[in-house]
Design a protein around this motif. Sequence first.
Motif, PDB file in Angstrom:
ATOM      1  N   ARG A   9      -1.515 -15.119   1.814  1.00 37.84           N
ATOM      2  CA  ARG A   9      -1.483 -16.234   1.116  1.00 37.84           C
ATOM      3  C   ARG A   9      -2.870 -17.117   1.056  1.00 37.84           C
ATOM      4  NH1 ARG A   9       2.267 -21.249   1.271  1.00 37.84           N
ATOM      5  NH2 ARG A   9       3.813 -20.023  -0.252  1.00 37.84           N
ATOM      6  N   HIS A  11      -5.791 -19.800   0.371  1.00 32.95           N
ATOM      7  CA  HIS A  11      -5.937 -21.126  -0.274  1.00 32.95           C
ATOM      8  C   HIS A  11      -6.787 -21.151  -0.840  1.00 32.95           C
ATOM      9  CE1 HIS A  11      -2.225 -22.650   1.772  1.00 32.95           C
ATOM     10  NE2 HIS A  11      -1.981 -22.949   0.733  1.00 32.95           N
ATOM     11  N   LYS A  45      -6.159 -24.050  -5.395  1.00 31.16           N
ATOM     12  CA  LYS A  45      -6.086 -22.561  -6.488  1.00 31.16           C
ATOM     13  C   LYS A  45      -5.184 -22.505  -4.811  1.00 31.16           C
ATOM     14  CE  LYS A  45      -9.221 -20.578  -7.870  1.00 31.16           C
ATOM     15  NZ  LYS A  45     -10.408 -20.046  -7.788  1.00 31.16           N
ATOM     16  N   VAL A  46      -3.672 -21.835  -5.321  1.00 26.04           N
ATOM     17  CA  VAL A  46      -2.979 -20.494  -4.239  1.00 26.04           C
ATOM     18  C   VAL A  46      -3.152 -19.596  -4.399  1.00 26.04           C
ATOM     19  CG1 VAL A  46      -0.875 -21.592  -4.315  1.00 26.04           C
ATOM     20  CG2 VAL A  46      -1.000 -20.139  -2.447  1.00 26.04           C
ATOM     21  N   ILE A  47      -3.245 -17.833  -3.823  1.00 25.90           N
ATOM     22  CA  ILE A  47      -3.190 -17.112  -4.428  1.00 25.90           C
ATOM     23  C   ILE A  47      -2.359 -16.294  -3.442  1.00 25.90           C
ATOM     24  CG2 ILE A  47      -4.058 -15.195  -5.638  1.00 25.90           C
ATOM     25  CD1 ILE A  47      -6.715 -17.319  -5.871  1.00 25.90           C
ATOM     26  N   GLU A  48      -0.881 -15.638  -3.820  1.00 25.52           N
ATOM     27  CA  GLU A  48      -0.452 -14.751  -3.338  1.00 25.52           C
ATOM     28  C   GLU A  48      -0.191 -13.309  -3.484  1.00 25.52           C
ATOM     29  OE1 GLU A  48       3.201 -18.091  -2.150  1.00 25.52           O
ATOM     30  OE2 GLU A  48       3.820 -16.210  -3.465  1.00 25.52           O
ATOM     31  N   LEU A  49      -0.581 -12.811  -2.475  1.00 25.95           N
ATOM     32  CA  LEU A  49      -0.832 -10.949  -2.610  1.00 25.95           C
ATOM     33  C   LEU A  49      -0.386 -10.842  -2.388  1.00 25.95           C
ATOM     34  CD1 LEU A  49      -4.775 -12.203  -1.534  1.00 25.95           C
ATOM     35  CD2 LEU A  49      -4.067 -10.711  -3.588  1.00 25.95           C
ATOM     36  N   ASP A  50       0.640  -9.033  -2.625  1.00 29.21           N
ATOM     37  CA  ASP A  50       1.134  -7.912  -1.633  1.00 29.21           C
ATOM     38  C   ASP A  50       0.666  -6.600  -1.861  1.00 29.21           C
ATOM     39  OD1 ASP A  50       3.226  -9.393  -2.196  1.00 29.21           O
ATOM     40  OD2 ASP A  50       4.940  -8.458  -3.631  1.00 29.21           O
ATOM     41  N   LEU A  51       0.175  -6.877  -0.117  1.00 29.89           N
ATOM     42  CA  LEU A  51      -0.567  -5.173   0.130  1.00 29.89           C
ATOM     43  C   LEU A  51       0.088  -4.366   0.588  1.00 29.89           C
ATOM     44  CD1 LEU A  51      -3.184  -7.906   2.097  1.00 29.89           C
ATOM     45  CD2 LEU A  51      -3.942  -7.331  -0.166  1.00 29.89           C
ATOM     46  N   GLU A  62     -10.063  -7.435   4.373  1.00 27.80           N
ATOM     47  CA  GLU A  62     -10.173  -7.394   2.862  1.00 27.80           C
ATOM     48  C   GLU A  62      -9.292  -8.094   1.712  1.00 27.80           C
ATOM     49  OE1 GLU A  62      -6.737  -4.105   1.446  1.00 27.80           O
ATOM     50  OE2 GLU A  62      -8.969  -3.383   0.783  1.00 27.80           O
ATOM     51  N   MET A  66     -12.247 -10.050  -0.382  1.00 22.35           N
ATOM     52  CA  MET A  66     -11.129 -10.535  -2.132  1.00 22.35           C
ATOM     53  C   MET A  66     -12.007 -11.585  -1.994  1.00 22.35           C
ATOM     54  SD  MET A  66      -7.597  -8.601  -2.094  1.00 22.35           S
ATOM     55  CE  MET A  66      -7.543  -7.168  -1.025  1.00 22.35           C
ATOM     56  N   LEU A  71     -12.282 -14.057  -5.534  1.00 20.19           N
ATOM     57  CA  LEU A  71     -11.860 -15.328  -5.816  1.00 20.19           C
ATOM     58  C   LEU A  71     -11.735 -16.800  -5.067  1.00 20.19           C
ATOM     59  CD1 LEU A  71      -8.296 -13.512  -3.470  1.00 20.19           C
ATOM     60  CD2 LEU A  71      -8.862 -13.171  -6.075  1.00 20.19           C
TER      61      LEU A  71
ATOM     62  N   LEU B  30      -9.418  -7.524  -9.116  1.00 19.46           N
ATOM     63  CA  LEU B  30      -9.189  -6.905  -7.601  1.00 19.46           C
ATOM     64  C   LEU B  30      -9.476  -5.033  -7.712  1.00 19.46           C
ATOM     65  CD1 LEU B  30      -7.571  -9.271  -5.663  1.00 19.46           C
ATOM     66  CD2 LEU B  30      -9.687  -8.741  -5.569  1.00 19.46           C
ATOM     67  N   PHE B  35     -10.436  -2.963  -4.392  1.00 15.26           N
ATOM     68  CA  PHE B  35      -9.392  -3.355  -4.104  1.00 15.26           C
ATOM     69  C   PHE B  35      -7.924  -2.274  -4.048  1.00 15.26           C
ATOM     70  CE2 PHE B  35     -12.622  -6.972  -3.244  1.00 15.26           C
ATOM     71  CZ  PHE B  35     -12.924  -6.829  -1.800  1.00 15.26           C
ATOM     72  N   GLY B  37      -5.522  -1.610  -3.098  1.00 14.43           N
ATOM     73  CA  GLY B  37      -4.358  -1.396  -2.094  1.00 14.43           C
ATOM     74  C   GLY B  37      -3.444  -2.263  -2.384  1.00 14.43           C
ATOM     75  N   ALA B  40       0.720  -7.106  -5.961  1.00 16.96           N
ATOM     76  CA  ALA B  40       1.360  -7.890  -7.468  1.00 16.96           C
ATOM     77  C   ALA B  40       0.285  -8.643  -6.546  1.00 16.96           C
ATOM     78  CB  ALA B  40       2.465  -8.287  -6.903  1.00 16.96           C
ATOM     79  N   ARG B  42       0.262 -13.211  -7.136  1.00 11.37           N
ATOM     80  CA  ARG B  42       0.923 -14.768  -8.481  1.00 11.37           C
ATOM     81  C   ARG B  42      -0.340 -15.563  -7.926  1.00 11.37           C
ATOM     82  NH1 ARG B  42       5.232 -13.683 -11.518  1.00 11.37           N
ATOM     83  NH2 ARG B  42       6.777 -14.851 -10.967  1.00 11.37           N
ATOM     84  N   GLN B  43      -0.660 -15.883  -8.830  1.00 13.14           N
ATOM     85  CA  GLN B  43      -1.995 -17.179  -8.708  1.00 13.14           C
ATOM     86  C   GLN B  43      -0.484 -18.830  -8.830  1.00 13.14           C
ATOM     87  OE1 GLN B  43      -5.460 -16.666  -9.591  1.00 13.14           O
ATOM     88  NE2 GLN B  43      -5.676 -19.216  -9.855  1.00 13.14           N
ATOM     89  N   GLY B  44      -0.896 -19.389  -7.721  1.00 12.62           N
ATOM     90  CA  GLY B  44      -0.166 -20.853  -8.515  1.00 12.62           C
ATOM     91  C   GLY B  44      -1.605 -21.758  -8.040  1.00 12.62           C
ATOM     92  N   LYS B  45      -0.592 -23.311  -7.883  1.00  9.39           N
ATOM     93  CA  LYS B  45      -1.490 -24.549  -7.828  1.00  9.39           C
ATOM     94  C   LYS B  45      -1.271 -25.053  -6.207  1.00  9.39           C
ATOM     95  CE  LYS B  45      -0.036 -26.387 -11.507  1.00  9.39           C
ATOM     96  NZ  LYS B  45       0.664 -27.609 -12.047  1.00  9.39           N
ATOM     97  N   VAL B  46      -2.326 -25.206  -5.228  1.00  6.66           N
ATOM     98  CA  VAL B  46      -2.064 -26.125  -4.384  1.00  6.66           C
ATOM     99  C   VAL B  46      -2.566 -27.734  -4.378  1.00  6.66           C
ATOM    100  CG1 VAL B  46      -3.909 -25.494  -3.169  1.00  6.66           C
ATOM    101  CG2 VAL B  46      -2.324 -26.731  -1.669  1.00  6.66           C
TER     102      VAL B  46
END
Lengths: 84, 84
Positions: A9, A11, A45-51, A62, A66, A71, B30, B35, B37, B40, B42-46
Amino acid sequence: MTAPSLKARVHVMLKDGVLDPQGEAVRHALGTLGFGGVEAVRQGKVIELDLAATDRAAAEAEVRAMCEKLLANTVIEKYTVEIA
Amino acid sequence: MTAPSLKARVHVMLKDGVLDPQGEAVRHALGTLGFGGVEAVRQGKVIELDLAATDRAAAEAEVRAMCEKLLANTVIEKYTVEIA
């Protein structure tokens, strides 16, 4: 069996000295709606990545790369990385 | 002496079934940057709020009301509230 993976995650927030008109607009709108006790708002912004990774330290390095490359705009933004 | 205050952090993310073209664009970018690996994104707001309040439970209830009225579109977005 699923491939091993980590979640990251990120921020991304404007640096403290940088004017945040979006946050200020939210603060003003909240005041208009009757939420009076809001002194300041910062929006980011918050960005959640599955690695596809198993090494937490390598994954964090890594994701930081990014952030530096894509980002975050590090001239005006700061970022934090959490690996879960 | 400064007025008492609490900080709240709100995360607003698209619900799980909702397509996230912004996150998908980040994932693709990415990949283009090497990059590989990343499975997925997901982008959101904080949203960080400074509140003139001392009661944590009341502050959390007020911030949840803010989310319902303004900060999140609850048809397609979910939110979480942390009081610090």
